[in-house]
Design a protein around this motif. Structure first.
Motif, PDB file in Angstrom:
ATOM      1  N   GLY A  97      63.533  21.316  -8.482  1.00 18.23           N
ATOM      2  CA  GLY A  97      64.479  20.486  -7.743  1.00 18.23           C
ATOM      3  C   GLY A  97      64.936  21.125  -6.448  1.00 18.23           C
ATOM      4  N   HIS A  98      65.686  20.323  -5.675  1.00 19.53           N
ATOM      5  CA  HIS A  98      66.232  20.782  -4.403  1.00 19.53           C
ATOM      6  C   HIS A  98      67.721  21.086  -4.598  1.00 19.53           C
ATOM      7  N   LEU A  99      68.031  22.362  -4.780  1.00 16.12           N
ATOM      8  CA  LEU A  99      69.417  22.759  -5.022  1.00 16.12           C
ATOM      9  C   LEU A  99      70.288  22.521  -3.807  1.00 16.12           C
ATOM     10  N   GLU A 100      69.673  22.379  -2.644  1.00 13.04           N
ATOM     11  CA  GLU A 100      70.407  22.155  -1.399  1.00 13.04           C
ATOM     12  C   GLU A 100      70.731  20.686  -1.154  1.00 13.04           C
ATOM     13  N   SER A 101      70.136  19.792  -1.922  1.00 13.32           N
ATOM     14  CA  SER A 101      70.333  18.357  -1.732  1.00 13.32           C
ATOM     15  C   SER A 101      71.762  17.945  -2.065  1.00 13.32           C
ATOM     16  N   ILE A 102      72.231  16.874  -1.397  1.00 14.00           N
ATOM     17  CA  ILE A 102      73.542  16.318  -1.757  1.00 14.00           C
ATOM     18  C   ILE A 102      73.533  15.793  -3.190  1.00 14.00           C
ATOM     19  N   LEU A 103      72.336  15.536  -3.742  1.00 11.26           N
ATOM     20  CA  LEU A 103      72.236  15.041  -5.117  1.00 11.26           C
ATOM     21  C   LEU A 103      72.403  16.153  -6.151  1.00 11.26           C
ATOM     22  N   VAL A 150      60.480  30.792   4.176  1.00 11.37           N
ATOM     23  CA  VAL A 150      59.226  30.292   4.734  1.00 11.37           C
ATOM     24  C   VAL A 150      59.241  28.769   4.685  1.00 11.37           C
ATOM     25  N   ASP A 151      59.187  28.148   5.857  1.00 11.82           N
ATOM     26  CA  ASP A 151      59.264  26.695   5.980  1.00 11.82           C
ATOM     27  C   ASP A 151      57.869  26.099   5.913  1.00 11.82           C
ATOM     28  N   ALA A 152      57.647  25.206   4.942  1.00 17.07           N
ATOM     29  CA  ALA A 152      56.342  24.559   4.747  1.00 17.07           C
ATOM     30  C   ALA A 152      56.364  23.114   5.226  1.00 17.07           C
ATOM     31  N   GLU A 153      57.074  22.878   6.334  1.00 19.34           N
ATOM     32  CA  GLU A 153      57.176  21.566   6.966  1.00 19.34           C
ATOM     33  C   GLU A 153      58.093  20.619   6.193  1.00 19.34           C
ATOM     34  N   ASP A 154      59.170  21.174   5.671  1.00 20.69           N
ATOM     35  CA  ASP A 154      60.252  20.356   5.137  1.00 20.69           C
ATOM     36  C   ASP A 154      61.548  21.068   5.490  1.00 20.69           C
ATOM     37  N   ARG A 155      62.333  20.454   6.369  1.00 17.28           N
ATOM     38  CA  ARG A 155      63.518  21.138   6.886  1.00 17.28           C
ATOM     39  C   ARG A 155      64.677  21.150   5.896  1.00 17.28           C
ATOM     40  N   PHE A 156      64.392  20.840   4.639  1.00 17.59           N
ATOM     41  CA  PHE A 156      65.357  21.190   3.599  1.00 17.59           C
ATOM     42  C   PHE A 156      65.670  22.690   3.679  1.00 17.59           C
ATOM     43  N   THR A 157      64.749  23.452   4.278  1.00 14.12           N
ATOM     44  CA  THR A 157      64.975  24.893   4.411  1.00 14.12           C
ATOM     45  C   THR A 157      66.209  25.205   5.247  1.00 14.12           C
ATOM     46  N   THR A 158      66.593  24.328   6.182  1.00 13.29           N
ATOM     47  CA  THR A 158      67.805  24.589   6.968  1.00 13.29           C
ATOM     48  C   THR A 158      69.046  24.474   6.102  1.00 13.29           C
ATOM     49  N   MET A 159      69.070  23.493   5.200  1.00 15.24           N
ATOM     50  CA  MET A 159      70.189  23.344   4.277  1.00 15.24           C
ATOM     51  C   MET A 159      70.212  24.487   3.265  1.00 15.24           C
TER      52      MET A 159
END
Length: 651
Positions: free
Chosen positions: A624-630, A465-474
């Motif tokens: 946190g964002h586990l999908e982030s490059i960080l 479910v995308d809440a207006e942050d396309r981190f969901t694509t990653m």
């Protein structure tokens, strides 16, 4: 003039004649030796999908499109709508000219300017920076935002003559540009030296080139010492990482393999040096669709993208026109087109470092990227530095003579090619400092991703479910690598039946204050989390949704003392250290030392009580964002949390 000349001619009479007769044309300098001249018909269209890549007989044709910022409306994003047209030059003829000859023959007399200056004073722009940091970043609206100001002046000279004059000056005085160009169409002139390719597609390979971090060369030129200080800046480093994350969201949406990053590199220009990465992936999409899905670069808007557009509308009082849009060249492919692949390649630089002339009024927009570490007057200085190349070319400020890179020392073999200037990137200490940045990043995005092997959750499905942050694509791309069949559904389209029936619901991140249910988006995300959690069926909640889940369990939500936008931390997640990237302004918080709340096991900071993750029967969550490059440990941690979410309620 028909087709391409076999060798670049030296006589520009044909160009000067075209300009004198008022025929639309475009000049493009995309390499160091030649200049392309494009002429043809002008067509304005409403949508990117309407760009006419075929003629009336269905044959592929070349098109150069000027895409204004207002096209973000196609994705439902907010903007000040000035009606700037999506203007297409249908290329009927093209020729090549020798670049050196052009410098000798193009007009060089200064174009007089009147009433010149920035529309927003330095002090007023600094005040805007403070407001954005406090009111937007400080309230969870996003990680970074680009707010522009315009240099304006009146110009009495003929528009085409001004365009040719400024184009020549940029060729002479600016180096390192991706495109140097002049595009002259009825009632509108655009002349610029863009350092940044937004997106290209060639033979099915999509490339994006996020550039961020701006080092303004000191008097006398840049040195290893001054550049080292810049490269060690936390603000500049995090700024680049954040825009790479944002463009990876786009790459994951258009590329089947999600995208791989290479770099970092230096982008050295006459007065500025930037840092950059290159992102590449494979796609079969129509190039117009690729362009639509990547509108527009986070380096000139901010992140997350949709909310960045809303923030821009709040703090920029006038429309952007073409600033931060793109100039998109669609060129028919000459090779045998494979089944299902596009008939055109795409080359689209960002419209920055560009002067616009309409009805005798000159406008040079320029912006700075505002992050949590921004210094207001430092950002003021950045706008001056970014504008200097174009302002010098148009004669608005003195045309300086930037220091040229030194040639290599030592004897030169008479038969050897002429030595090339030594760049800052050639210095081994600088190269090592750049390379060291990747030690902080997730190997998942640095390594090839050509194929997805059978993962531990093969055969299982998930709805994200995308809440207006396309981190969901990653995130979805990573879930596919774990074996899941994934579908992304926007928050305002997900149905109760989908919430109930999905094998796994991944409730995603998004901007805003989780404590405030005043918006439809926040209310629906609360409903999604509550309904799924109550069902006892597998739920993974990320960032905003993690906070909403914690709130439903009676855990306090509070603003952080300083936003964690683009912050990398190593935290203890249920007995295992994990290096994770954080993009949060708010946090769930328990008393220090608490490790459980009801049925939820809590992983929290031992001192502050900030909750980093939770797990329990049928659910798991992460701040946190586990999908982030960080997130160096993102994939490992994601697998652990999905496993926890799939744990049965009665376990």
């Amino acid at each position: 003039m028909t087709g391409s000349a076999p060798t670049p001619p030296n006589d520009l009479a044909v160009l000067l004649d075209i300009a004198a007769r008022g025929i639309p044309f475009a000049l493009l300098a995309r390499d160091s030796a030649t200049i392309e001249l494009l002429t043809g018909d002008i067509v304005d269209v409403d949508l990117l999908a309407d760009i006419p890549l075929e003629d009336e007989r269905g044959r592929p044709q070349e098109v150069l499109a000027l895409v204004p910022f207002r096209q973000v409306r196609e994705r439902g994003f907010e903007c000040h709508d000035d009606g700037a047209p999506l203007r297409c030059l249908i290329v009927r003829d093209r020729a090549l000219f020798d670049r050196a000859a052009a410098l000798e023959q193009l007009p060089s007399a200064a174009i007089p300017l009147a009433d010149a200056g920035f529309d927003i004073a330095d002090d007023d722009y600094a005040a805007i920076v403070r407001r954005v940091i406090a009111d937007e970043i400080g309230h969870g609206e996003g990680a970074n935002f680009v707010i522009r100001r315009d240099f304006t002046a009146n110009v009495a000279a003929d528009a085409a003559t001004a365009a040719l004059t400024w184009f020549r000056a940029l060729l002479e005085h600016e180096r390192g540009a991706y495109w140097t160009f002049a595009i002259v169409t009825p009632g509108h002139v655009a002349v610029g030296a863009s350092p940044e390719a937004h997106v290209s597609a060639r033979d099915g390979i999509v490339t994006m080139n996020p550039i961020s971090g701006t080092f303004r060369h000191p008097a006398g030129g840049a040195t290893t010492e001054t550049l080292t200080e810049f490269l060690q800046s936390t603000k500049e480093t995090e700024e680049l990482f954040m825009v790479v994350d944002e463009e990876l969201k786009m790459m994951s949406a258009v590329c089947s393999d999600g995208g791989r990053i290479t770099g970092p590199h230096l982008k050295e220009m006459s007065r500025l040096t930037h840092t950059e990465y290159v992102l590449r992936g494979r796609s079969r999409l129509d190039p117009r669709a690729i362009l639509r899905e990547t509108m527009f670069a986070p380096t000139v808007t901010g992140s997350p993208m949709q909310n960045a557009c809303t923030v821009i509308s709040r703090h920029e009082l006038t429309p952007r026109g073409y600033y931060s849009g793109v100039a998109a060249l669609f060129t028919p492919r000459t090779d045998a087109v494979l089944a299902g692949e596009s008939t055109h390649d795409l080359d689209a630089p960002i419209l920055i470092r560009t002067a616009y002339l309409v009805d005798g009024r000159l406008r040079v927009p320029v912006g700075a990227t505002l992050v949590r570490h921004s210094d207001p007057f430092g950002e003021v200085s950045e706008t001056h530095g970014k504008a200097a190349g174009v302002l010098g070319a148009i004669g608005a400020i003195p045309r300086d003579h930037p220091v040229e890179p030194a040639l290599p020392s030592g004897p030169i073999d008479g038969d050897a090619p002429a030595p090339q200037p030594r760049t800052l990137a050639d210095d081994p200490d600088i190269a090592a400092l750049l390379a060291s940045r990747n030690a902080r990043l997730a190997a998942f995005w640095l390594n090839p991703q050509d194929s997805i092997v059978a993962g531990p959750f093969q055969g299982r499905t998930a709805v994200v479910v995308d809440a207006e942050d396309r981190f969901t694509t990653m995130l979805s791309h990573q879930l596919r690598h774990l074996g899941l069949d994934v579908r992304i559904v926007p928050w305002n389209e997900v149905t109760d039946a989908q919430i109930d029936d999905a094998e796994l619901i991944v409730s995603g991140p998004g901007p805003g204050d989780p404590r405030d249910p005043g918006t439809a988006r926040m209310r629906r995300m609360r409903e999604v989390v509550a309904r799924r959690h109550a069902s006892g069926r597998p739920l993974l909640a990320v960032c905003l949704s993690h906070q909403i889940l914690a709130d439903s369990l009676g855990i306090e939500l509070a603003p952080l003392d300083a936003p964690h936008q683009g912050l990398q931390k190593t935290v203890d997640l249920f007995g295992m250290p994990a290096s994770i990237g954080f993009y949060n302004t708010f946090t769930a918080r328990v008393p220090a030392g608490v490790s459980a709340v009801g049925v939820a096991e809590v992983a929290a900071d031992p001192t502050t009580g900030d909750v980093y993750a939770m797990r329990g029967p049928g659910f798991a969550s992460v701040q946190g964002h586990l999908e982030s490059i960080l997130s160096r440990d993102g994939m490992t941690t994601l697998e652990r949390l999905v496993t926890a979410a799939f744990s049965p309620v009665d376990a």
